[in-house]
Design an enzyme around this catalytic site. Structure first.
Site, short mmCIF file in Angstrom:
data_model
loop_
_atom_site.label_atom_id
_atom_site.label_comp_id
_atom_site.label_asym_id
_atom_site.label_seq_id
_atom_site.Cartn_x
_atom_site.Cartn_y
_atom_site.Cartn_z
N SER A 1 0.85 -1.19 0.00
CA SER A 1 0.00 0.00 0.00
C SER A 1 0.89 1.24 0.00
O SER A 1 2.01 1.19 0.53
CB SER A 1 -0.89 0.02 1.25
OG SER A 1 -1.50 1.29 1.44
N TYR B 1 -1.33 -0.37 10.43
CA TYR B 1 -1.46 -0.92 9.08
C TYR B 1 -0.30 -0.44 8.21
O TYR B 1 0.33 -1.24 7.51
CB TYR B 1 -2.80 -0.50 8.48
CG TYR B 1 -2.96 -0.86 7.02
CD1 TYR B 1 -3.23 -2.18 6.64
CD2 TYR B 1 -2.86 0.11 6.03
CE1 TYR B 1 -3.37 -2.52 5.31
CE2 TYR B 1 -3.01 -0.22 4.69
CZ TYR B 1 -3.26 -1.54 4.33
OH TYR B 1 -3.41 -1.86 3.01
#
Length: 277
Positions: free
Chosen positions: A148, A162
């Site tokens: 990501s 995350y």
């Protein structure tokens, strides 16, 4: 002949979104695929979508499994070998920004939440890579890890754990790429930005209509997505397929392709999440 004819691919997190789109693309271009997820209903939707694209039933292996468990990982490997006899491609797509059940956010999230985030987004990838390694070495196979833009270098204060897990995944991928290329195994990474999958809105409890409105709205903001539209799962599937195709990308080893419509270059998206008060 289709570019993935004769290849066998495992795609984790393929019951929806990017994983489903990737499995559909690879299968449509000749691959035999193992698709997997924890939700049996959504996984069956992926299976049906692949079959509706004209893929033979014998070329699809749908396995309900939790990739964070040893049993789930072992089942993916064993069922793929039993049905198809080999493994050529591993797409480590399963991941999530898991809300803290205590309701805490940002740096206040609990250590339990930290451990859960790393277990899914990093540890499961390490474990399944170890288990698939001997089979990928035999086939001189490919691994594509889905990270990501949250991994950095820009800060992501709204998703500290995350983002940290994805940053760790990126470095693991670089190190493993150099370690395993001598065995013929090629590892690369794709970093998506905003993609209209519901991923960024699930934690907010938004409905399907509200989620679509959110993604479309982000796409209309040039300081968030300069390309002028929000990415779709198919956009990412094409990039993943490129890295999984050795003929197209064989000299790319241990690299990261950012597919975010330019988001990471403008660093303006934080304005839409608000600042800590």
């Amino acid at each position: 002949m289709a570019r993935f004819t004769g290849k066998v691919a495992i795609i984790t997190g393929s019951s929806s979104g990017i994983g489903r789109a990737t499995a559909l693309l690879l299968a449509s271009e000749g691959a035999k695929v193992t698709i997997t997820g924890r939700d049996e209903g959504r996984l069956d939707e992926s299976r049906k979508a692949i079959l509706q694209a004209g893929v033979a039933k014998a070329n699809v292996n749908a396995i309900v499994a939790d990739v964070t468990s040893a049993q789930g990982q072992d089942l993916l490997i064993s069922s793929t070998l039993k049905k198809f006899g080999r493994i050529d491609i591993l797409i480590n797509n399963a991941g999530a920004n898991i809300p803290d059940p205590s309701g805490k956010t940002r740096v206040d999230c609990t250590i339990d939440n930290l451990q859960e985030m790393f277990k899914l987004n990093l540890q499961s990838v390490v474990e399944i890579t170890q288990k698939a390694r001997p089979h990928l070495a035999k086939s001189r196979g490919e691994i594509v890890n889905i990270s990501s833009i949250g991994a950095g270098p820009s800060a992501q204060p709204q998703s500290v754990y995350y983002s940290s897990a994805k940053a760790a995944l990126d470095q693991y991928s670089r190190c493993a790429a150099i370690d395993l290329i001598s065995e013929g195994i090629r590892i690369n990474v794709v970093q998506p930005g905003f993609v209209s999958t519901g991923f960024s809105t699930a934690a907010r409890g938004l409905s399907s209509d509200e989620s679509l409105k959110f993604y479309n709205g982000m796409g209309e903001l040039p300081h968030c997505i300069p390309a002028g539209y929000c990415g779709q799962p198919d956009h990412l599937a094409s990039v993943i397929a490129f890295l999984a195709d050795r003929k197209a990308s064989e000299y790319i080893v241990g690299q990261t392709i950012i597919a975010d419509g330019g988001t990471s270059l403008v660093l303006g998206m934080h304005a839409n999440f608000g600042q800590k008060k």
